[in-house]
Design an enzyme around this catalytic site. Structure first.
Site, PDB file in Angstrom:
ATOM      1  N   GLU A   1       0.812  -1.220   0.000  1.00  0.00           N
ATOM      2  CA  GLU A   1       0.000   0.000   0.000  1.00  0.00           C
ATOM      3  C   GLU A   1       0.846   1.271   0.000  1.00  0.00           C
ATOM      4  O   GLU A   1       1.852   1.360   0.692  1.00  0.00           O
ATOM      5  CB  GLU A   1      -0.901   0.013   1.241  1.00  0.00           C
ATOM      6  CG  GLU A   1      -1.702  -1.249   1.350  1.00  0.00           C
ATOM      7  CD  GLU A   1      -3.023  -1.068   2.039  1.00  0.00           C
ATOM      8  OE1 GLU A   1      -3.335   0.060   2.461  1.00  0.00           O
ATOM      9  OE2 GLU A   1      -3.750  -2.066   2.150  1.00  0.00           O
TER      10      GLU A   1
ATOM     11  N   CYS B   1       3.118   8.565   1.032  1.00  0.00           N
ATOM     12  CA  CYS B   1       3.437   7.706   2.180  1.00  0.00           C
ATOM     13  C   CYS B   1       3.813   6.324   1.642  1.00  0.00           C
ATOM     14  O   CYS B   1       3.033   5.681   0.945  1.00  0.00           O
ATOM     15  CB  CYS B   1       2.226   7.635   3.109  1.00  0.00           C
ATOM     16  SG  CYS B   1       2.496   6.592   4.542  1.00  0.00           S
TER      17      CYS B   1
ATOM     18  N   CYS C   1       4.085  -6.283   9.136  1.00  0.00           N
ATOM     19  CA  CYS C   1       5.075  -5.777  10.094  1.00  0.00           C
ATOM     20  C   CYS C   1       5.184  -6.753  11.256  1.00  0.00           C
ATOM     21  O   CYS C   1       4.192  -7.346  11.668  1.00  0.00           O
ATOM     22  CB  CYS C   1       4.651  -4.404  10.615  1.00  0.00           C
ATOM     23  SG  CYS C   1       5.894  -3.646  11.681  1.00  0.00           S
TER      24      CYS C   1
ATOM     25  N   CYS D   1       2.695  -3.535  17.393  1.00  0.00           N
ATOM     26  CA  CYS D   1       2.083  -2.467  18.181  1.00  0.00           C
ATOM     27  C   CYS D   1       0.584  -2.755  18.274  1.00  0.00           C
ATOM     28  O   CYS D   1      -0.051  -3.083  17.277  1.00  0.00           O
ATOM     29  CB  CYS D   1       2.335  -1.113  17.530  1.00  0.00           C
ATOM     30  SG  CYS D   1       4.093  -0.807  17.303  1.00  0.00           S
TER      31      CYS D   1
ATOM     32  N   CYS E   1      -2.193  -0.877  16.010  1.00  0.00           N
ATOM     33  CA  CYS E   1      -1.930  -0.721  14.570  1.00  0.00           C
ATOM     34  C   CYS E   1      -2.499  -1.885  13.767  1.00  0.00           C
ATOM     35  O   CYS E   1      -2.267  -3.051  14.090  1.00  0.00           O
ATOM     36  CB  CYS E   1      -0.421  -0.626  14.354  1.00  0.00           C
ATOM     37  SG  CYS E   1       0.060  -0.619  12.612  1.00  0.00           S
TER      38      CYS E   1
ATOM     39  N   SER F   1       8.378   6.983  16.801  1.00  0.00           N
ATOM     40  CA  SER F   1       7.023   6.751  17.333  1.00  0.00           C
ATOM     41  C   SER F   1       7.135   6.529  18.831  1.00  0.00           C
ATOM     42  O   SER F   1       7.445   5.435  19.287  1.00  0.00           O
ATOM     43  CB  SER F   1       6.404   5.523  16.660  1.00  0.00           C
ATOM     44  OG  SER F   1       6.240   5.770  15.287  1.00  0.00           O
TER      45      SER F   1
ATOM     46  N   CYS G   1      -2.926   6.852   9.014  1.00  0.00           N
ATOM     47  CA  CYS G   1      -1.867   6.197   9.793  1.00  0.00           C
ATOM     48  C   CYS G   1      -2.375   4.947  10.479  1.00  0.00           C
ATOM     49  O   CYS G   1      -3.404   4.980  11.153  1.00  0.00           O
ATOM     50  CB  CYS G   1      -1.381   7.110  10.914  1.00  0.00           C
ATOM     51  SG  CYS G   1      -0.403   8.461  10.375  1.00  0.00           S
TER      52      CYS G   1
HETATM   53  N1  SAH Z   1       6.638   1.299  11.547  1.00  0.00           N
HETATM   54  C1  SAH Z   1       6.975   2.671  11.615  1.00  0.00           C
HETATM   55  C2  SAH Z   1       6.379   3.472  10.488  1.00  0.00           C
HETATM   56  C3  SAH Z   1       4.990   3.131  10.049  1.00  0.00           C
HETATM   57  S1  SAH Z   1       3.706   3.456  11.204  1.00  0.00           S
HETATM   58  C4  SAH Z   1       6.594   3.253  12.949  1.00  0.00           C
HETATM   59  O1  SAH Z   1       5.877   2.600  13.691  1.00  0.00           O
HETATM   60  O2  SAH Z   1       7.041   4.354  13.253  1.00  0.00           O
HETATM   61  C5  SAH Z   1       3.531   5.231  11.039  1.00  0.00           C
HETATM   62  C6  SAH Z   1       2.906   5.921  12.252  1.00  0.00           C
HETATM   63  O3  SAH Z   1       1.546   5.521  12.389  1.00  0.00           O
HETATM   64  C7  SAH Z   1       3.596   5.579  13.572  1.00  0.00           C
HETATM   65  O4  SAH Z   1       3.897   6.756  14.288  1.00  0.00           O
HETATM   66  C8  SAH Z   1       2.546   4.774  14.317  1.00  0.00           C
HETATM   67  O5  SAH Z   1       2.679   4.942  15.701  1.00  0.00           O
HETATM   68  C9  SAH Z   1       1.267   5.368  13.766  1.00  0.00           C
HETATM   69  N2  SAH Z   1       0.092   4.511  13.906  1.00  0.00           N
HETATM   70  C10 SAH Z   1       0.021   3.177  13.874  1.00  0.00           C
HETATM   71  N3  SAH Z   1      -1.271   2.766  14.010  1.00  0.00           N
HETATM   72  C11 SAH Z   1      -2.020   3.877  14.124  1.00  0.00           C
HETATM   73  C12 SAH Z   1      -3.424   4.109  14.255  1.00  0.00           C
HETATM   74  N4  SAH Z   1      -4.303   3.109  14.281  1.00  0.00           N
HETATM   75  N5  SAH Z   1      -3.857   5.392  14.330  1.00  0.00           N
HETATM   76  C13 SAH Z   1      -2.977   6.416  14.241  1.00  0.00           C
HETATM   77  N6  SAH Z   1      -1.654   6.250  14.107  1.00  0.00           N
HETATM   78  C14 SAH Z   1      -1.172   4.990  14.043  1.00  0.00           C
HETATM   79 FE1  SF4 Z   2       4.781  -1.870  12.620  1.00  0.00          FE
HETATM   80 FE2  SF4 Z   2       4.770   0.807  12.811  1.00  0.00          FE
HETATM   81 FE3  SF4 Z   2       2.455  -0.610  12.903  1.00  0.00          FE
HETATM   82 FE4  SF4 Z   2       4.183  -0.702  14.955  1.00  0.00          FE
HETATM   83  S1  SF4 Z   2       3.052   1.102  14.229  1.00  0.00           S
HETATM   84  S2  SF4 Z   2       3.136  -2.468  14.015  1.00  0.00           S
HETATM   85  S3  SF4 Z   2       6.133  -0.625  13.900  1.00  0.00           S
HETATM   86  S4  SF4 Z   2       3.836  -0.457  11.169  1.00  0.00           S
END
Ligand code: SAH
Ligand code: SF4
Length: 379
Positions: free
Chosen positions: A110, A137, A144, A148, A151, A248, A369
């Site tokens: 994506e 983006c 991944c 987290c 996410c 993050s 995000c």
């Molecule tokens: N893996 C990397 C980059 C991709 S995620 C990272 O985690 O930094 C990009 C951003 O989206 C990160 O700051 C993450 O904390 C945020 N993110 C993940 N899930 C989210 C959600 N459901 N709502 C808002 N931000 C989210």
């Molecule tokens: Fe991976 Fe970033 Fe999502 Fe965490 S927030 S699971 S590091 S994509």
């Protein structure tokens, strides 16, 4: 021997029944070497590079700068042009577009196009009116492994790493789709799509070098976000050419962070801040700390004060981007209340930390995000 040369020669020797090898993703040196193997002078490598990274050609037929027999020879040797293709587009009411980009093996990844500038330099009268501004983006992995809890991408697990060509190829496929003109239009790249860039470090940095050196996008227009992979941050700090860095953070202490980002058990907040402090910054550069606000979990007044204190103590030139959590099916968190978001921002500012609230983009098409998940449907 250029990087990747061994592998390249092996592929040539074993061509025929081998799977096709994409040219897109190879560095200038590797392209020149490919031409050399076919008995061609170095300038042919340069022409090929121009065709791939400047003209964005998708088939050998398009590459009119190379003689026909040479194009045939490349194809017979097992090469394909290999620029990834956009397989599907989802369009949001706010203009954001989410693409499924097809990779060589039938997988999709994506990529998101967000039109509109950051507003920071508008109105100074120096830009042409028709200049396009947008942010792309970019994903670094399919799925991944970091897990987290908030996410959606984490639910996939890690399917595989993307190659440098697949990472840079997402950008070029979107530039082509949007008729972007490099040099005229203002394009920002954020490596914040699916995946953890620092767990696919070499391909990610190879892609950055291709995008800077061959495609022509300045590294000062790129930002990479990491969940806090300490060895990656340390390597990144030693790079001569590198994007800006975003971390993050997402919690104000280890206890909460371990709950929402289990990777904290491996590298604590302090470990991450220590590594970040060792990254040499350019003039005026600041580290971005991203903070996803999870209703009732990390969005209280005391959390904000704790974040401000953490960053002050670390003595890192920084700003905080506050992201309102975007919901996803089966992800068990709550959106924060608007007044808690506003309070969080003002507590940070009072604590001396610049803080911004990031506008959610493309939520209705799962492009925001943390909503990226390899889906063929829009839900
Ligand atoms: N893996 C990397 C980059 C991709 S995620 C990272 O985690 O930094 C990009 C951003 O989206 C990160 O700051 C993450 O904390 C945020 N993110 C993940 N899930 C989210 C959600 N459901 N709502 C808002 N931000 C989210
Ligand atoms: Fe991976 Fe970033 Fe999502 Fe965490 S927030 S699971 S590091 S994509």
């Amino acid at each position: 021997m250029t990087p990747g040369g061994d592998e390249y020669v092996q592929l040539l020797d074993a061509s025929g029944s081998q799977s096709k090898r994409p040219l897109f993703g190879l560095s200038n040196e590797q392209l020149t070497e490919a031409m050399h193997t076919l008995g061609q002078p170095a300038y042919r490598g340069k022409q090929l590079s121009q065709a791939l990274y400047r003209q964005w050609n998708t088939t050998f037929d398009d590459i009119s700068t190379l003689p026909k027999d040479l194009r045939l020879a490349l194809s017979d040797t097992g090469f394909v042009v290999g620029l990834p293709e956009i397989a599907e587009t989802f369009r949001s009411s706010d203009g954001t577009e989410r693409y499924l980009v097809a990779c060589g093996d039938g997988q999709t990844v994506e990529t998101v196009w967000m039109p509109g500038g950051d507003g920071g330099e508008e109105g100074d009268g120096t830009e042409e009116a028709e200049n396009l501004r947008a942010t792309i983006c970019v994903s670094s992995q399919i799925g991944c492994a970091v897990n987290c809890q908030f996410c959606l991408t984490a639910r996939l697990g890690l399917l595989r790493n993307l190659t440098a060509g697949e990472i840079a190829g997402q950008v070029v496929a979107v530039l082509k789709r949007q008729n972007v003109k490099i040099g005229r239009d203002r394009i920002n790249l954020v490596f914040m799509g699916m995946g953890e860039p620092f767990l696919n470090y070499d391909s990610f940095m190879d892609a950055v070098r291709l995008l800077v050196n061959e495609v022509g996008i300045a590294e000062s227009r790129m930002t990479v976000s990491t969940s806090g992979i300490v060895p990656g941050i340390i390597r990144f700090g030693a790079e001569k050419v590198r994007p800006k860095l975003a971390i993050s953070l997402n919690a104000s202490n280890n206890l909460v962070r371990e709950e929402v980002m289990p990777i904290t058990k491996k590298w604590s907040i302090n470990d991450v801040l220590e590594a970040v402090r060792r990254v040499p910054l350019r003039a005026k550069e600041r580290i971005t700390f991203e903070y996803v606000l999870l209703g009732g979990v990390n969005d209280r007044r005391e959390h904000a004060d704790e974040v401000a204190a953490l960053i002050r103590r670390a003595n890192i030139p920084a700003k905080v981007n506050l992201i309102v959590w975007n919901p996803g099916p089966g992800v068990d968190f709550h959106m924060p209340l608007a007044e808690d978001v506003a309070r969080f921002q003002s507590r940070l500012m009072l604590g001396g930390i610049p803080a911004f609230i990031r506008r959610p983009r493309g939520r209705d098409i799962y492009a925001a995000c943390g909503q990226l998940k390899r889906t063929l449907k829009s839900s």
